[in-house]
Every structure is written in structure tokens, then in C-alpha cells.
Design a protein around this motif. Structure first.
Motif, PDB file in Angstrom:
ATOM      1  N   PHE A 276      29.655  40.806  36.997  1.00 60.51           N
ATOM      2  CA  PHE A 276      31.114  40.869  36.924  1.00 60.51           C
ATOM      3  C   PHE A 276      31.692  39.648  37.645  1.00 60.51           C
ATOM      4  N   GLY A 277      32.504  38.870  36.886  1.00 66.70           N
ATOM      5  CA  GLY A 277      33.190  37.752  37.517  1.00 66.70           C
ATOM      6  C   GLY A 277      32.312  36.558  37.820  1.00 66.70           C
ATOM      7  N   GLU A 278      31.339  36.294  36.966  1.00 70.19           N
ATOM      8  CA  GLU A 278      30.470  35.135  37.172  1.00 70.19           C
ATOM      9  C   GLU A 278      30.990  33.891  36.468  1.00 70.19           C
ATOM     10  N   GLY A 279      32.138  33.999  35.819  1.00 67.30           N
ATOM     11  CA  GLY A 279      32.741  32.830  35.186  1.00 67.30           C
ATOM     12  C   GLY A 279      32.245  32.537  33.795  1.00 67.30           C
ATOM     13  N   GLN A 280      31.434  33.430  33.203  1.00 72.85           N
ATOM     14  CA  GLN A 280      30.979  33.197  31.832  1.00 72.85           C
ATOM     15  C   GLN A 280      32.113  33.449  30.838  1.00 72.85           C
ATOM     16  N   PHE A 281      32.990  34.368  31.191  1.00 78.11           N
ATOM     17  CA  PHE A 281      34.194  34.623  30.408  1.00 78.11           C
ATOM     18  C   PHE A 281      35.340  34.633  31.407  1.00 78.11           C
ATOM     19  N   LEU A 282      36.363  33.884  31.169  1.00 74.60           N
ATOM     20  CA  LEU A 282      37.463  33.771  32.130  1.00 74.60           C
ATOM     21  C   LEU A 282      38.783  34.135  31.477  1.00 74.60           C
ATOM     22  N   PRO A 283      39.103  35.430  31.343  1.00 74.61           N
ATOM     23  CA  PRO A 283      40.381  35.829  30.734  1.00 74.61           C
ATOM     24  C   PRO A 283      41.552  35.294  31.549  1.00 74.61           C
ATOM     25  N   GLY A 284      42.457  34.625  30.876  1.00 72.83           N
ATOM     26  CA  GLY A 284      43.621  34.074  31.562  1.00 72.83           C
ATOM     27  C   GLY A 284      43.300  32.862  32.412  1.00 72.83           C
ATOM     28  N   GLY A 285      42.062  32.378  32.301  1.00 74.93           N
ATOM     29  CA  GLY A 285      41.696  31.201  33.067  1.00 74.93           C
ATOM     30  C   GLY A 285      41.452  31.463  34.534  1.00 74.93           C
ATOM     31  N   GLN A 286      41.401  32.723  34.950  1.00 73.44           N
ATOM     32  CA  GLN A 286      41.196  33.058  36.350  1.00 73.44           C
ATOM     33  C   GLN A 286      39.817  33.651  36.557  1.00 73.44           C
ATOM     34  N   ALA A 287      39.303  33.515  37.762  1.00 76.81           N
ATOM     35  CA  ALA A 287      37.964  34.007  38.069  1.00 76.81           C
ATOM     36  C   ALA A 287      37.992  35.505  38.324  1.00 76.81           C
ATOM     37  N   GLY A 288      36.960  36.190  37.860  1.00 76.29           N
ATOM     38  CA  GLY A 288      36.829  37.611  38.127  1.00 76.29           C
ATOM     39  C   GLY A 288      37.072  38.466  36.902  1.00 76.29           C
ATOM     40  N   ALA A 289      36.337  39.570  36.799  1.00 74.28           N
ATOM     41  CA  ALA A 289      36.535  40.511  35.697  1.00 74.28           C
ATOM     42  C   ALA A 289      37.787  41.340  35.969  1.00 74.28           C
ATOM     43  N   VAL A 290      38.609  41.507  34.955  1.00 73.97           N
ATOM     44  CA  VAL A 290      39.841  42.281  35.101  1.00 73.97           C
ATOM     45  C   VAL A 290      39.510  43.766  35.161  1.00 73.97           C
ATOM     46  N   GLY A 291      39.996  44.408  36.211  1.00 75.46           N
ATOM     47  CA  GLY A 291      39.781  45.844  36.371  1.00 75.46           C
ATOM     48  C   GLY A 291      41.058  46.546  36.777  1.00 75.46           C
ATOM     49  N   TYR A 292      41.215  47.802  36.374  1.00 73.45           N
ATOM     50  CA  TYR A 292      42.404  48.590  36.695  1.00 73.45           C
ATOM     51  C   TYR A 292      42.015  49.743  37.623  1.00 73.45           C
ATOM     52  N   LEU A 293      42.705  49.850  38.730  1.00 71.07           N
ATOM     53  CA  LEU A 293      42.399  50.862  39.731  1.00 71.07           C
ATOM     54  C   LEU A 293      42.612  52.269  39.168  1.00 71.07           C
ATOM     55  N   VAL A 294      41.632  53.144  39.412  1.00 74.93           N
ATOM     56  CA  VAL A 294      41.741  54.563  39.052  1.00 74.93           C
ATOM     57  C   VAL A 294      42.004  55.344  40.333  1.00 74.93           C
ATOM     58  N   GLY A 295      43.066  56.129  40.350  1.00 74.21           N
ATOM     59  CA  GLY A 295      43.395  56.890  41.546  1.00 74.21           C
ATOM     60  C   GLY A 295      43.889  55.992  42.663  1.00 74.21           C
TER      61      GLY A 295
END
Length: 604
Positions: A276-295
Motif C-alpha cells: 500500500f502506497g509504494e508509488g506504483q499507482f499514484l491517484p491524484g499524483g500524491q503518495a499513498g493508497a487512498v483509504g476511508y476511515l470506518v467508524g
């Protein structure tokens, strides 16, 4: 198997009584049977025929995508079409509002037919159920609904290469994604970076998207995280980016396959190391995998353990069914394999024809052992599922009692079938002899597939610590007493039945022995001493529970028919050959045997 399943559901657990509750009022014995019939047919026609193929054609990565064994997609399409992904959900979510016990019973067919393919569906259903309990309304509408409909599949991402069962030591980090991260419609948005190991179904092309539920620690402004389990939060990390309207954007999230694990069994399920977030795919040009907090932040384990009870029942059920598959295969072999002759006073008469090996006492012993293990384990799993229904839909007092009994049985329902279902598979190989050790027969695969169940969803050691260190002590022993009350009811009924009274007395003595050992283990007040032999305690406690289950089944089965006689024989076997084992297990618990605790590394 179906006759036994119907007996357990209808005669023993009396699931028809659930139809009197509002949630299940639209159901009947006929609708329950129809669900079982449908799942039995799909398992027979779509899952079982590719069981060997999914073992020999392991998932592989071709440099771009993970390729799965042939027939996997067709089998899972049939499962999705059955509606079982949302079986227990409300009608408005596309569900059938089935009781947990019927859902589990129906899924038993898939575990028996092809456990590794069924895993994709079980993970997806568990993922979506968790989001229904802890996700926001929008997370349910987008991520849970897509999984219930079978458009997306799901995973659970807990372990890491350096932190398997020790979740408090995970190192995956999450950082708020921008100043307005909390205003996102899909939930507070974070960027995750880290590695997850042993992720079943972590990468494949079966569906257009995979919804990962990821445990991670939120880093503060100084980059530090709260140590221990209290710092763990839960995030939705989608393989493909999801827009605010719930549709896929076409972009891939920064979640990448780092490798496939090559396993002893369960080979049809892709098992992955994910970055997760190794820079192989960069959505929005930013580092890190996009995640949404649960709870809420810091409540990751609380959310995750919401689904653990049913997941652990599912693991126990799967172990029971793999044991059952081996039992049926070895029984069929023993009935048709001729070998040996009767032994008379003067020895064997070579002029006489050979007899089927099922006529040999030792083969009967191995088959009886398997029968007692797998049918007992199946009964235990369904009993726990029935307790889930009682907890959720029963009157307040009954619901609380069910909750307490379930708490103390969860370590048993996961661990006991895993250990003794595997032993059943080992005995199935032994019945077949040399043939059992070859790939000409399926029993060796059942053993390999079943060996995972002692490991995942908590190892034996962890469940032993949970049982002796938490469950029997919780609320001043209330859970233990709730179970003892149920066991005593069975003992009292058995004492009134000639032929069962002796076993009733044996069960009472075993329960008293477990009670004494529990007190003796904790008599010094030192947790390290008490818990040094938690696994033998788990084994003894499990045998006590199964002895109770078998005596209760014998009371229900009655006498007369071959079916009833088989149940009575399996019960007698368990009391004659298995229940006496608890004394050896409990001896080291009672005296707080220090050997394993004190053993020095250098002495090995």
C-alpha cells in the motif's frame, strides 16, 4: 450428509421455531429446505467438479494480472446468482433475512465441495457485513451494497510480514489526505502506506473491483502513532478508485501485488502480499493508497472483531466439512476394498474369499472416530450459529444467555473442529493405506486444505489464551456458569434414560474436573503460570463441550433406525475413547506445570 444436516437443524436445533420471530416470519420449513437444496446443487454441479483442478492449477501472476484456475469464475457466478452473499441481510439490501444457522448450513455444502473457491464469497460477505455494522450510511450504500450484489468482492487485511497474530505491532500508517479530509462523502480520507501479508483474495480479475478492509495506525503531526491495539483504526481501501457518486473512476488505487504465497493447501484462493502506497499507482499524483476511515479513530479492532465470531464459526464449519468429505470418501472405499480374511481358532482360512475392510475392527475404529469428530464438529458449529440468532432476535434474557454461552464457545468452535477435523482427514488417509497417500484419491488434498484451519482466524495458542485467560473469567465466571447450566440440563435428561445414564455421570465428572483445573490454574494468581498450559486446557475444554454435544444428540436421535443407531454408536465411541483424554491434558494445567514456561532457548 444431508440427512444428518436435516436432523441437526430440524430435530435438534428446531430451527422451525425461528419462523415465529418477526425477522424470519416470511420463512418456513419449505423455504429453509429450498435454500439448502439450491446450495447443495450449486456445490455439486459447479464447485465439486473443479476441486482437484483448483489444487493443481495454482493462481499465478503473468506480469499484469493474477490468473486463477479454470472454472473459478463460473462457480462464483453461480454462487452470486443464488443470492447467498446477502443471505442474512434485510430485504431492502437485497437480502433474504435468513437466520445465521441456515446461512451457515447452506454454506457448509460449498466448504465440503471446494473450500478454496468458497473463500472468495465468505470474505466478501464478511467484509460487507462488517460495513453494515460499522460503516457510515454512504459506505454501506457504495461499498457494502456492491459486494452484496456480487459486483465487487472483498478482503480482510490484518496481518503483516513482521506481525502475524500480534496486531498491536502492525506498522501500516495512515495520514489525513489534505485539509478537508474529513469532508469526503465516502468518509474521512487518508493515505495509507505499508505492507499486508496472507491476504486471501487480495488480487484477481473475478470482479471489476476489490474492497480491502485494512487495519492501520493513524500518525499524528509528529509522525508518531499510539502504541498497542488502541492505536489501530480501520479503513476501506478500494483496488480501483471510487468517485463520490459510488462509480469507479477508472484509476487504480496505489495497492499493488508484491507476490503470491504458495501454500500447502487451499490453493485455489489467491493469497497475496500487498503493498500500500509504494508509488506504483499514484491517484491524484500524491503518495499513498487512498483509504476511508470506518467508524472512529482507534476503534479498528473493535470493528474488526464484530465479524470475528461468525468468521470463527465459519472456520470451524469449514474444518468440519473438510473432515466430513474425507470421512465419506474413506467410508466408501472401506465398503468396496477387499482385503484380509476372518481369523478363526485355527488362524485364517486362505480358501475363503477376502472381506471388505469395513468388516475389520480397526477400520471400524477409524471410521467411528471420524464420524464422532466430523458430525460432532458440524453440530457444534450449527449450535453456535443458532446462538447468534438467539443473541440477535431472542427475548432479552435468552439473548443475554446466548451471548454468554457463545463467548465461551467461540474459542472452541474455531479450534476443536480445526484440530479434530484434521485428525479425521489423517485417519481417512490411513483407511485408504498407500492409496490415501497418492493423488489418485482426494483424501490427501482434504488433509492439506484443512491444515490451514488450525492457523488462520487465530492459532490454537491464541484461542487457548483467550479461553483460559479471558472467557472463563469474564464477568466473574458468568459465561462459564451459563454453559454449565446448559450442560447440566443434558446431564439431568441423560440420567433418566437407561443406556445414557452412565455417560451422563461421566459428563458430570468431566465438567467437575474442568472446573477444578480452572481454579487450580489460577490459584497462584500469576497469569504466566496459569496460562503456560492454556493449549492443553483448550483441548480438554473442547472435549468436554463435544461430549456434551454428543450426549444431547443421542438424547434427540432416539433408538431403532440405522441412522439413530449410528448416532448412538458415535456418542458411545466419544465417551469410551475420547473423553478419558481430558485427564492427561488437565493434569499439567492443575499443577501449573512449569516446563514449557521455564525451557531455555539454549537447551533446545
Amino acid at each position: 450428509m444431508r440427512q444428518t444436516l436435516d436432523f441437526l437443524l430440524n430435530d435438534w436445533l428446531q430451527v422451525q421455531n425461528l419462523n415465529q420471530r418477526d425477522r424470519f416470519a416470511e420463512h418456513s420449513a419449505e423455504t429453509f429446505a429450498a435454500v439448502l437444496d439450491t446450495c447443495e446443487r450449486i456445490a455439486r454441479d459447479k464447485f465439486a467438479p473443479i476441486n482437484r483442478l483448483t489444487d493443481t492449477q495454482e493462481p499465478r501472476f503473468d506480469g499484469e494480472r493474477v490468473l486463477l484456475p479454470e472454472g473459478t469464475l463460473a462457480a462464483l457466478d453461480a454462487y452470486v446468482a443464488s443470492g447467498m452473499l446477502a443471505a442474512s441481510q434485510n430485504h431492502e439490501w437485497g437480502g433474504m433475512q435468513l437466520p445465521c444457522v441456515i446461512e451457515m448450513a447452506a454454506n457448509a455444502f460449498f466448504s465440503k465441495a471446494n473450500v478454496s473457491i468458497g473463500a472468495y464469497a465468505m470474505l466478501t460477505s464478511g467484509n460487507a457485513n462488517l460495513l453494515m455494522a460499522h460503516g457510515s450510511p454512504r459506505q454501506r450504500e457504495v461499498f457494502a451494497q456492491a459486494q452484496f450484489a456480487g459486483r465487487w468482492f472483498g478482503t480482510m487485511c490484518l496481518s503483516e510480514p513482521q506481525a502475524g497474530s500480534s496486531l498491536s505491532d502492525i506498522s501500516t500508517r495512515a495520514l489525513p489526505d489534505g485539509a478537508d479530509f474529513a469532508e469526503e462523502p465516502l468518509g474521512p480520507r487518508y493515505r495509507l502506506k505499508g505492507h499486508k501479508m496472507w491476504i486471501s483474495g487480495g488480487e484477481h480479475e473475478l470482479r471489476e473491483n476489490i474492497v480491502h478492509l485494512v487495519l492501520a495506525k493513524i500518525a499524528g503531526p509528529d509522525g508518531q502513532t499510539i502504541p498497542g491495539a488502541k492505536g489501530i483504526s480501520l479503513f476501506i481501501v478500494s483496488k480501483r478508485m471510487v468517485r463520490a457518486d459510488g462509480q469507479l473512476s477508472g484509476e487504480r488505487n496505489d495497492v499493488a501485488l508484491a507476490g503470491l504465497n504458495h501454500k500447502l493447501g487451499f490453493r485455489g484462493t489467491s493469497n497475496c502480499l500487498l503493498n500500500f502506497g509504494e508509488g506504483q499507482f499514484l491517484p491524484g499524483g500524491q503518495a499513498g493508497a487512498v483509504g476511508y476511515l470506518v467508524g472512529q479513530p482507534g476503534e479498528g479492532l473493535k470493528c474488526m472483531f464484530h465479524m470475528m465470531n461468525e468468521a470463527r464459526i465459519g472456520v470451524g464449519l469449514g474444518a468440519a466439512m473438510l473432515g466430513y468429505a474425507g470421512y465419506e470418501a474413506s467410508l466408501a472405499y472401506a465398503r468396496q476394498r477387499p482385503q484380509g480374511r476372518p481369523v478363526g481358532v485355527g488362524g485364517k482360512d486362505a480358501s475363503q474369499p477376502q472381506r471388505p475392510i469395513i468388516e475389520h475392527a480397526d477400520v471400524k475404529r477409524m471410521l467411528l472416530a471420524q464420524k464422532s469428530y466430523v458430525e460432532g464438529a458440524l453440530a457444534l458449529a450449527l449450535l453456535c450459529a443458532r446462538l447468534v440468532d438467539e443473541q440477535h432476535t431472542g427475548e432479552a434474557e435468552a439473548a443475554e444467555e446466548a451471548r454468554l454461552v457463545l463467548e465461551v464457545l467461540i474459542p472452541i468452535v474455531k479450534s476443536w473442529p480445526s484440530e479434530w477435523g484434521l485428525e479425521a482427514n489423517s485417519l481417512a488417509i490411513q483407511v485408504l493405506g498407500g492409496y490415501g497417500y497418492t493423488r489418485d484419491f482426494p483424501v490427501e488434498q482434504y488433509w492439506r486444505d484443512n491444515r490451514l484451519n488450525m492457523i488462520h482466524e487465530g492459532t490454537h495458542g491464541i484461542h487457548g489464551l483467550d479461553l483460559l485467560g479471558r472467557k472463563v473469567l469474564m464477568q466473574g465466571g458468568r459465561a462459564l456458569m451459563a454453559l454449565a447450566t446448559r450442560i447440566n440440563r443434558t446431564i439431568e435428561a441423560a440420567l433418566q434414560q437407561p443406556g445414557l445414564d452412565e455417560m451422563g455421570n461421566a459428563l458430570a465428572a468431566a465438567m467437575a474436573r474442568v472446573g477444578r483445573a480452572t481454579k487450580q490454574a489460577w490459584s497462584s494468581g500469576e497469569p504466566e503460570e496459569a496460562l503456560a498450559n492454556a493449549t492443553p486446557y483448550l483441548q480438554a475444554f473442547g472435549h468436554l463441550v463435544l461430549a456434551w454435544v454428543w450426549l444431547d444428540l443421542a438424547l434427540t436421535a432416539g433408538q431403532g433406525s440405522d441412522f439413530a443407531q449410528g448416532k448412538q454408536a458415535a456418542c458411545r465411541y466419544f465417551y469410551a475413547y475420547e473423553l478419558p483424554k481430558i485427564e492427561a491434558w488437565l493434569a499439567v494445567v492443575s499443577r501449573r506445570e512449569p516446563l514449557c514456561k521455564d525451557m531455555a532457548d539454549a537447551w533446545f
